[in-house]
Design a protein around this motif. Structure first.
Motif, PDB file in Angstrom:
ATOM      1  N   TYR A   1       0.842  -1.192   0.000  1.00  0.00           N
ATOM      2  CA  TYR A   1       0.000   0.000   0.000  1.00  0.00           C
ATOM      3  C   TYR A   1       0.881   1.247   0.000  1.00  0.00           C
ATOM      4  O   TYR A   1       2.038   1.213   0.421  1.00  0.00           O
ATOM      5  CB  TYR A   1      -0.897   0.028   1.238  1.00  0.00           C
ATOM      6  CG  TYR A   1      -1.805  -1.168   1.389  1.00  0.00           C
ATOM      7  CD1 TYR A   1      -3.006  -1.246   0.704  1.00  0.00           C
ATOM      8  CD2 TYR A   1      -1.469  -2.219   2.246  1.00  0.00           C
ATOM      9  CE1 TYR A   1      -3.859  -2.344   0.852  1.00  0.00           C
ATOM     10  CE2 TYR A   1      -2.299  -3.320   2.406  1.00  0.00           C
ATOM     11  CZ  TYR A   1      -3.494  -3.377   1.703  1.00  0.00           C
ATOM     12  OH  TYR A   1      -4.324  -4.462   1.859  1.00  0.00           O
ATOM     13  N   VAL A   2       0.298   2.367  -0.457  1.00  0.00           N
ATOM     14  CA  VAL A   2       1.006   3.649  -0.470  1.00  0.00           C
ATOM     15  C   VAL A   2       0.152   4.698   0.229  1.00  0.00           C
ATOM     16  O   VAL A   2      -1.014   4.910  -0.129  1.00  0.00           O
ATOM     17  CB  VAL A   2       1.308   4.123  -1.911  1.00  0.00           C
ATOM     18  CG1 VAL A   2       2.008   5.487  -1.890  1.00  0.00           C
ATOM     19  CG2 VAL A   2       2.161   3.099  -2.646  1.00  0.00           C
TER      20      VAL A   2
ATOM     21  N   ASP B   1      -3.625   4.591  -1.152  1.00  0.00           N
ATOM     22  CA  ASP B   1      -4.408   3.743  -0.263  1.00  0.00           C
ATOM     23  C   ASP B   1      -4.778   4.397   1.064  1.00  0.00           C
ATOM     24  O   ASP B   1      -5.400   3.756   1.915  1.00  0.00           O
ATOM     25  CB  ASP B   1      -3.622   2.464   0.006  1.00  0.00           C
ATOM     26  CG  ASP B   1      -3.261   1.754  -1.288  1.00  0.00           C
ATOM     27  OD1 ASP B   1      -4.153   1.148  -1.895  1.00  0.00           O
ATOM     28  OD2 ASP B   1      -2.083   1.833  -1.710  1.00  0.00           O
ATOM     29  N   GLY B   2      -4.388   5.653   1.246  1.00  0.00           N
ATOM     30  CA  GLY B   2      -4.741   6.330   2.480  1.00  0.00           C
ATOM     31  C   GLY B   2      -3.854   7.518   2.760  1.00  0.00           C
ATOM     32  O   GLY B   2      -2.984   7.882   1.955  1.00  0.00           O
TER      33      GLY B   2
ATOM     34  N   SER C   1     -12.628   5.923  -1.806  1.00  0.00           N
ATOM     35  CA  SER C   1     -11.983   4.611  -1.880  1.00  0.00           C
ATOM     36  C   SER C   1     -12.951   3.512  -2.268  1.00  0.00           C
ATOM     37  O   SER C   1     -12.560   2.529  -2.913  1.00  0.00           O
ATOM     38  CB  SER C   1     -11.339   4.270  -0.526  1.00  0.00           C
ATOM     39  OG  SER C   1     -10.356   5.211  -0.179  1.00  0.00           O
ATOM     40  N   GLY C   2     -14.207   3.649  -1.866  1.00  0.00           N
ATOM     41  CA  GLY C   2     -15.180   2.607  -2.171  1.00  0.00           C
ATOM     42  C   GLY C   2     -14.999   1.397  -1.286  1.00  0.00           C
ATOM     43  O   GLY C   2     -14.397   1.459  -0.213  1.00  0.00           O
ATOM     44  N   SER C   3     -15.488   0.266  -1.742  1.00  0.00           N
ATOM     45  CA  SER C   3     -15.416  -0.970  -0.957  1.00  0.00           C
ATOM     46  C   SER C   3     -14.043  -1.602  -1.088  1.00  0.00           C
ATOM     47  O   SER C   3     -13.488  -1.704  -2.185  1.00  0.00           O
ATOM     48  CB  SER C   3     -16.490  -1.954  -1.433  1.00  0.00           C
ATOM     49  OG  SER C   3     -17.784  -1.408  -1.261  1.00  0.00           O
TER      50      SER C   3
ATOM     51  N   GLY D   1      -5.993   1.081  -4.064  1.00  0.00           N
ATOM     52  CA  GLY D   1      -6.687   2.342  -3.858  1.00  0.00           C
ATOM     53  C   GLY D   1      -7.993   2.223  -3.122  1.00  0.00           C
ATOM     54  O   GLY D   1      -8.734   3.213  -3.026  1.00  0.00           O
ATOM     55  N   THR D   2      -8.309   1.056  -2.550  1.00  0.00           N
ATOM     56  CA  THR D   2      -9.604   0.890  -1.882  1.00  0.00           C
ATOM     57  C   THR D   2      -9.502   0.731  -0.365  1.00  0.00           C
ATOM     58  O   THR D   2     -10.533   0.619   0.303  1.00  0.00           O
ATOM     59  CB  THR D   2     -10.349  -0.337  -2.441  1.00  0.00           C
ATOM     60  OG1 THR D   2      -9.563  -1.524  -2.220  1.00  0.00           O
ATOM     61  CG2 THR D   2     -10.622  -0.178  -3.928  1.00  0.00           C
ATOM     62  N   LEU D   3      -8.292   0.728   0.208  1.00  0.00           N
ATOM     63  CA  LEU D   3      -8.175   0.524   1.653  1.00  0.00           C
ATOM     64  C   LEU D   3      -8.683   1.733   2.432  1.00  0.00           C
ATOM     65  O   LEU D   3      -9.360   1.594   3.449  1.00  0.00           O
ATOM     66  CB  LEU D   3      -6.727   0.223   2.043  1.00  0.00           C
ATOM     67  CG  LEU D   3      -6.483  -0.058   3.528  1.00  0.00           C
ATOM     68  CD1 LEU D   3      -7.244  -1.310   3.973  1.00  0.00           C
ATOM     69  CD2 LEU D   3      -4.997  -0.205   3.833  1.00  0.00           C
ATOM     70  N   GLY D   4      -8.322   2.945   2.024  1.00  0.00           N
ATOM     71  CA  GLY D   4      -8.828   4.155   2.676  1.00  0.00           C
ATOM     72  C   GLY D   4      -8.406   4.295   4.124  1.00  0.00           C
ATOM     73  O   GLY D   4      -9.205   4.683   4.983  1.00  0.00           O
TER      74      GLY D   4
END
Length: 624
Positions: A220-221, A289-290, A315-317, A324-327
């Motif tokens: 993740y980034v 990712d956050g 981010s969505g689910s 890109g969805t971890l949020g």
């Protein structure tokens, strides 16, 4: 800025409770333009601030684990075990999302200091001892080395545009990224060309390549956002600018006049819209990712909650992968548990906050804190980790609180220098430092304690090789003048990313760090397990971890003292462990505890076998 994004976020802003939280304090930033000689905060006073020297038991002394002398702080443990990453469940997250966030092992990188990748020249000036040539491309080129350490995410310090204006001190501060001049414009993120990627206001090839390469490698980034202050007013530049304030919000909610920088009014819709759009744009355009949020208290809990919702909305689910969805959201409140609770966790404003109280407990026990004036600065007993570190966590009432554990960052003195400041090793070059077995072993102890933590953890770049700054063991009284560095920027060294260049001592620390981080990733009880403090002793620290869903059980025992110690176990201890971890027929339980790392495979603790722990060492034991 795309119109749909602003409109979408404006709906979110208008639907939120816009409680008054603008203005006030912040005083010195994490990157103070005028560094002070004593930037280290005093930890929140604890129930037992009086230090006691770590005893050195005789070689033939035994510590027997039995029901009568273990599991001594059940009130603290019970409270901490309600937090999501200890409990292993939460109504706020899906099971996959909770597992991913609790299991984060993040590698923090100071962009301007780390490595030049040829995509730009870098700044060439800055605070701290590095060459200040770092670029985004340099991080991308180092991902193979970083991934091999066993981390699964990276956090890079701010990369947004900062003007060149200012005197020498200001130009050094510019390089840090924490006093930007602009962050977004009409099309996308406004990234500083000195960090690479091309022309301002266009798609940034360096950032896109970094995110894609990290994702391809399963990492993740996270970007770093400064939402409470800036170098100067943000120009409109095609988007609605945030509203300026003459003061920043402080940790207690009061106001403090800005001196030499600009604050933003978080009671204003335009401020919330601008920064919400910033967080969403990075996710939409680059798939990050956050976010890590600097000096999060300047925003205030209501504004932070709105920013978390913005991140989640974009981010969505969560898909279960770095895409890109971890949020994930984590905030910095450099203070004690009360300020962390009121600013971050009380209203579940963010997923996480950096666990400063636990950090201070660890360094006070096996190294020293920066400021040696307090009586608890160093030489604290092993129980300090429980009575201050975990005690502070028992005060968090937010149902979603997942504090992030760490020992080093870009504002603190490196752990290696703190070992030397505490008088446990002599100052010198990196090569000289790692020749000291105590220096190496204290680093290994820190990694063991972090690896066994239920929740996200953060490793500062070069920490894995025991990096330190020669000649900086003693606190500098007139820092910031000439070549004299300060505690709040001395850790910003050049990156070390070539394994072949490591000395034997550096490699020993790195190999151990990689082994325990790999074990953490493979063992659910370590990163998302209930925890019980099992040994109340001045030299020996012990904790039992249990993940019910995976039936994963781990016993960590660490000798923080300077003499060898022999551990025995009574059958009554097995009975207690059995009862806590959902076993049956516990009255007759007689567990065997076996070393989990390859280097510890021959170590066994049972009712018929004692365990010998060398000074400054630890062992992870499988419970079976």
């Amino acid at each position: 800025m795309h119109k749909f994004l602003l409109n979408s976020f404006a709906v979110l802003v208008s639907s939120a409770l816009l409680a008054a939280c603008g203005g006030g304090g912040g005083g010195g930033s994490s990157d103070n333009p005028d560094p002070t000689p004593d930037p280290t905060p005093t930890p929140t006073p604890t129930p037992d601030p009086t230090p006691t020297p770590t005893p050195t038991p005789s070689e033939d002394s035994d510590l027997t684990l039995k029901s009568g002398n273990t599991f001594a702080d059940t009130a603290i443990d019970s409270a901490v075990n309600t937090l999501p990453c200890f409990k292993g469940s939460s109504t706020a997250y899906t099971d996959a999302e909770l597992k991913a966030k609790c299991g984060l092992t993040t590698y923090q990188i100071m962009v301007e200091a780390y490595r030049n990748g040829g995509d730009a020249k870098g700044y060439g000036v800055g605070w701290g001892p590095s060459r200040h040539k770092g670029t985004i491309g340099g991080i991308t080129e180092s991902l193979d080395y970083i991934k091999a350490l066993g981390v699964n995410s990276i956090w890079i310090t701010p990369i947004f545009y900062t003007s060149d204006s200012g005197d020498e001190a200001t130009k050094k501060t510019n390089a840090s990224g924490y006093f930007a001049t602009q962050q977004i414009n009409t099309s996308t993120l406004d990234i500083d060309p000195k960090f690479g990627g091309g022309t301002r206001g266009t798609e940034n090839a360096s950032l896109r390549n970094l995110v894609k390469t990290a994702h391809d490698n399963g990492m993740y980034v996270f970007l770093d956002g400064v939402l409470g202050h800036a170098k100067s007013d943000f120009a409109s530049n095609g988007v609605t600018a945030p509203v300026k304030s003459s003061s920043c919000r402080t940790k207690d909610g009061s106001k403090e006049t800005a001196k030499g920088y600009t604050c933003f009014d978080w009671a204003q819709t335009n401020t919330r819209t601008y920064f919400g759009a910033l967080l969403q744009t990075a996710i939409r355009d680059y798939g990050i990712d956050g976010w890590r949020l600097d000096q999060a208290y300047q925003v205030g809990p209501d504004g932070l909650l709105l920013m978390k919702k913005a991140v989640k909305q974009q981010s969505g689910s969560f898909t279960g992968s770095p895409d890109g969805t971890l949020g994930f959201t984590v905030g910095e409140v450099w203070s004690g548990e009360d300020d962390i609770e009121s600013n971050i966790f009380a209203n579940n404003a963010l997923d996480s906050a950096f666990n400063f109280p636990l950090r201070y407990a660890i360094v006070q026990t096996i190294a020293s804190q920066e400021n040696l004036k307090e009586s608890w600065a160093k030489g604290m007993p092993a129980s300090r980790i429980q009575t201050y570190g975990y005690w502070s966590m028992s005060k968090y009432k937010g149902s979603n609180a997942m504090p992030d554990a760490f020992t080093d960052n870009h504002d603190l003195v490196r752990f290696g220098d703190l070992i030397q400041r505490g008088g446990y090793a002599k100052d010198g070059t990196n090569e000289e430092a790692v020749q000291n077995s105590g220096y190496v072993n204290r680093h290994k102890l820190a990694f063991a304690l972090l690896a066994d933590y239920s929740g996200p953890i953060t490793i500062f770049y070069n920490q894995e090789v025991g990096d330190q700054v020669p000649g900086f063991a003693a606190k500098v009284s007139n820092c910031g003048t000439g070549t004299k560095w300060c505690d709040d920027h001395v850790s910003r060294t050049d990156g070390i990313y070539d394994e072949s260049s490591l000395t034997a001592g550096q490699k020993e620390i790195r190999d151990y760090a990689a082994s325990v981080l790999k074990l953490r990733a493979e063992t659910p009880a370590m990163y998302m397990g209930q925890r019980w403090y099992v040994i109340k002793d001045d030299a020996i620290y012990g904790e039992l971890k249990y993940n019910k869903a995976e039936d994963s059980k781990v016993l960590l025992i660490a000798n923080l003292g300077t003499e060898k110690k022999v551990i025995a176990v009574d059958q009554s201890f097995s009975t207690k462990v059995c009862g806590l971890t959902g076993g049956s027929s516990c009255d007759s339980a007689d567990y065997q505890f076996t070393g989990m790392l390859d280097s510890d495979s021959s170590k066994v603790l049972s009712s018929s076998s004692k365990l010998t722990l060398e000074p400054l060492s630890s062992v992870f034991l499988k419970v079976e």
